[in-house]
Design a protein around this motif. Structure first.
Motif, short mmCIF file in Angstrom:
data_model
loop_
_atom_site.label_atom_id
_atom_site.label_comp_id
_atom_site.label_asym_id
_atom_site.label_seq_id
_atom_site.Cartn_x
_atom_site.Cartn_y
_atom_site.Cartn_z
N SER A 180 114.13 36.85 63.75
CA SER A 180 115.34 37.81 63.01
C SER A 180 115.82 36.88 62.22
CB SER A 180 116.45 38.67 64.25
OG SER A 180 117.43 38.81 62.99
N THR A 181 116.42 35.77 62.05
CA THR A 181 116.82 35.00 61.31
C THR A 181 115.96 35.03 60.24
OG1 THR A 181 118.33 33.53 62.52
CG2 THR A 181 118.00 32.39 60.70
N GLU A 182 114.56 34.38 60.53
CA GLU A 182 113.70 34.37 59.43
C GLU A 182 113.89 35.62 58.15
OE1 GLU A 182 110.14 31.61 61.31
OE2 GLU A 182 109.68 33.82 61.30
N VAL A 183 113.48 36.65 58.86
CA VAL A 183 113.74 38.06 58.12
C VAL A 183 114.50 38.65 56.74
CG1 VAL A 183 113.27 40.80 58.44
CG2 VAL A 183 111.65 38.89 60.31
N PHE A 184 115.68 37.78 58.18
CA PHE A 184 117.39 38.62 57.54
C PHE A 184 117.44 37.52 55.93
CE2 PHE A 184 122.00 37.70 57.48
CZ PHE A 184 122.22 38.84 56.83
N MET A 221 118.48 47.21 52.96
CA MET A 221 118.67 47.19 54.33
C MET A 221 117.49 48.25 54.87
SD MET A 221 122.14 48.02 53.56
CE MET A 221 122.89 49.71 54.02
N THR A 222 116.64 48.00 55.16
CA THR A 222 115.68 48.58 55.75
C THR A 222 115.22 46.54 56.28
OG1 THR A 222 114.82 49.60 54.20
CG2 THR A 222 112.86 48.65 55.81
N ARG A 223 115.47 45.43 55.67
CA ARG A 223 115.11 44.18 56.23
C ARG A 223 115.75 44.12 57.08
NH1 ARG A 223 118.70 41.62 53.36
NH2 ARG A 223 119.41 39.55 53.54
N ILE A 224 117.13 44.82 56.34
CA ILE A 224 118.57 44.26 57.90
C ILE A 224 118.25 44.82 58.85
CG2 ILE A 224 120.90 43.97 58.25
CD1 ILE A 224 121.44 43.81 55.08
N GLU A 225 117.92 46.31 58.81
CA GLU A 225 117.61 46.84 60.30
C GLU A 225 116.49 45.90 61.01
OE1 GLU A 225 119.03 49.75 61.25
OE2 GLU A 225 119.93 51.09 59.47
N ARG A 226 115.69 45.47 60.26
CA ARG A 226 114.64 45.19 61.03
C ARG A 226 114.98 44.06 62.35
NH1 ARG A 226 109.92 41.94 59.73
NH2 ARG A 226 108.35 42.40 61.61
N ALA A 227 116.14 42.93 60.77
CA ALA A 227 116.04 42.00 61.68
C ALA A 227 117.12 42.59 63.56
CB ALA A 227 117.24 40.81 61.04
N CYS A 268 124.33 38.91 64.15
CA CYS A 268 125.89 39.05 64.02
C CYS A 268 125.58 39.48 62.38
CB CYS A 268 127.31 38.82 64.46
SG CYS A 268 127.08 38.93 66.76
N ASP A 269 125.35 38.18 61.35
CA ASP A 269 125.22 38.46 60.31
C ASP A 269 124.65 39.19 59.78
OD1 ASP A 269 127.40 35.67 60.75
OD2 ASP A 269 125.13 34.37 59.84
N ALA A 270 123.60 39.53 60.17
CA ALA A 270 122.88 41.14 60.37
C ALA A 270 123.40 41.96 60.20
CB ALA A 270 121.70 41.14 60.36
N VAL A 271 124.55 42.48 61.11
CA VAL A 271 124.97 43.51 61.55
C VAL A 271 126.24 43.60 60.75
CG1 VAL A 271 126.16 44.41 63.18
CG2 VAL A 271 124.56 43.59 64.04
N ARG A 272 126.95 42.54 60.46
CA ARG A 272 127.81 42.99 59.33
C ARG A 272 127.47 43.45 58.33
NH1 ARG A 272 130.17 39.47 54.66
NH2 ARG A 272 128.28 38.79 55.16
N GLU A 273 125.88 41.86 57.74
CA GLU A 273 126.02 42.46 55.90
C GLU A 273 125.23 43.65 56.41
OE1 GLU A 273 125.46 40.54 54.10
OE2 GLU A 273 124.51 42.35 52.11
N LEU A 274 124.87 44.74 57.03
CA LEU A 274 124.82 46.06 57.41
C LEU A 274 126.26 46.61 56.79
CD1 LEU A 274 121.70 47.23 57.71
CD2 LEU A 274 122.89 48.64 59.90
#
Lengths: 181, 287
Positions: free
Chosen positions: B39-43, B57-63, B71-77
């Motif tokens: 997940s970290t790698e994808v994000f 946005m697609t890459r964040i959703e995938r992460a 949670c960094d990804a959840v926030r970035e969305l």
């Protein structure tokens, strides 16, 4: 003749390698990332010019490219500065018995001549949920916000361009308490 | 030719398979640690993509699909919605972020309420919540302590005593830990403004003098407010000097502002010109 042929092959090989390297780099940097178009039909904040309000008053310039889509143009958009805009709004706006609280946000485009249009309206309550505010209040705010005298021409280099901006009115008991961003 | 055709068909099939919707991906075979790593790698691997773009946005959703605890990804969305004036989309995503990791993101949500929505009460509620979430230390969302942010939020509410007390607390702590010269100039500026609006001009001048001192004499805001007070005290000669300096500082870019939104108590050239006119009138009356 043979030397020319060799040089030609070397040049061709170098060109092929360069193109391959460019394609590889582009793919790794950008191309390989997939797009979920079912969930995200366009970038966040994209304004659908077909359905937006006041989409037929002015026309976008050039090929229709839109700048400032990242967060609008809070330091460039207001003609005469944000303070001037605030004064104009507060002088023009009449509460007219409105009692609601929340936000009225206008997201819109401004063309290369500084003319605004293509408005999307977001009516939000104090819990940040969509709502329907007093229509007269929203209509009045739209009329004030869409006045072209409020907006500046934004240039990239020497060229005036189309750009995105938004204005958020925080309303408390029908009164404007904040104008953002 | 036949071989070439086969090759093309295989390539097309590969492309079709590769571009299949990621929502069908299954990560159940991975351990929790592997999911976190992937997940970290994808994000992180797509952090260069334009914020809010479909690819980003697609890459964040995938992460998040790989590791809902990223949670960094959840926030970035939520961020693109915040910056583009879409609170109805920002709020639910920001709330999910706080649920994901209240320790890290409660104060940050308060910061967003404060600056992007001027929702001072909700901002204060979040800053207060950090006191109990992390009782052993003072949270510092976006690089400033919650006491500093509370000082600004209470100034927004015009609750001056509270505002000043939080600035005092913040300044005392920073001074004890690192020295007064490490305190943000904005803490002195906003404390000075709070005193000024609370009709305590002498105390305001104390703070404003610190702004001027620590800014190395380059502060349109500090000089503007000081000139305002001096003009009210009929000290028009000094006020004129200061307002002229404030105009020069402003023109050189030394004024308080923020990138995405107007700052609280933002000053503009019109304010400076208006004050200059008042001071000029005051001077003319005394001659």
């Amino acid at each position: 003749m043979r030397i020319l042929k060799i040089v030609g092959w070397i040049a061709l090989s170098a060109l092929v390698i360069c193109v391959a390297l460019f394609a590889f780099s582009y793919y790794n940097y950008f191309g390989k990332f997939p797009e979920d178009r079912n969930k995200y039909s366009d970038y966040i904040g994209h304004i659908d010019q077909e359905t937006a309000l006041l989409n037929d008053v002015f026309t976008l310039c050039g090929e229709g490219a839109i700048y400032k889509t990242h967060h609008g143009a809070p330091k460039d958009a207001y003609n005469g500065g944000k303070n001037t805009f605030k004064k104009r709004v507060l002088e023009s706006y009449k509460t007219n018995g409105a009692t609601e609280s929340g936000y009225v946000n206008f997201r819109f485009l401004i063309n290369c001549e500084g003319n605004p249009g293509w408005f999307e309206v977001l009516e939000i309550d104090m819990n940040y949920e969509k709502t329907n505010h007093n229509p007269e209040m929203v209509s009045q705010l739209l009329s004030i916000t869409s006045d072209p005298t409020n907006w500046s021409i934004y240039k990239v280099g020497e060229d005036p361009v189309n750009y995105y901006h938004y204005v958020s009115y925080r309303i408390e008991n029908g009164k404007i308490t904040e104008i953002l961003p | 030719m036949e071989k070439l055709l086969k090759y093309c068909l295989k390539s097309a099939l590969f492309i079709v398979l590769f571009s299949c919707n990621n929502s069908e991906e299954n990560f159940d075979h991975l351990s929790q640690a592997e999911r976190q790593k992937l997940s970290t790698e994808v994000f992180d691997g797509g952090s260069h993509l334009p914020q809010g773009s479909v690819k980003s946005m697609t890459r964040i959703e995938r992460a998040i699909a790989i590791d809902p605890g990223n949670c960094d990804a959840v926030r970035e969305l939520s961020v693109a919605y915040l910056k583009r004036g879409m609170p109805d989309k920002w709020k639910p995503q920001m709330d999910k972020t706080v649920e994901c990791n209240p320790e890290i993101w409660t104060g940050y949500r308060g910061y967003n309420y404060l600056w992007f929505y001027r929702d001072y009460k909700r901002a204060i509620a979040d800053f207060n919540a950090t006191d109990s979430i992390t009782p052993d230390f003072t949270e510092a969302p976006q690089g400033h302590s919650v006491d500093f942010w509370r000082g600004i939020a209470y100034l927004g509410l015009k609750e001056y005593a509270q505002s000043i007390s939080y600035f005092d607390k913040h300044i005392a702590k920073e001074t004890a830990e690192s020295g007064e010269d490490w305190v943000e100039q904005e803490a002195f500026l906003y404390k000075g403004i709070a005193h000024y609006e609370n009709k305590q001009p002498e105390k305001a001048l104390e703070s404003l003098n610190k702004v001027i001192h620590y800014s190395k004499n380059l502060t349109a805001d500090g000089k503007y407010y000081k000139a305002l007070i001096l003009a009210e005290q009929q000290n028009c000669t000094k006020a004129l000097l200061l307002v002229n300096e404030a105009i020069a500082d402003f023109n050189n870019g030394y004024f308080n502002s923020r990138d995405y939104v107007e700052t609280i108590r933002q000053i503009y050239m019109e304010d400076l010109n208006k004050l200059k006119t008042q001071v000029d009138t005051c001077l003319a009356a005394t001659i």
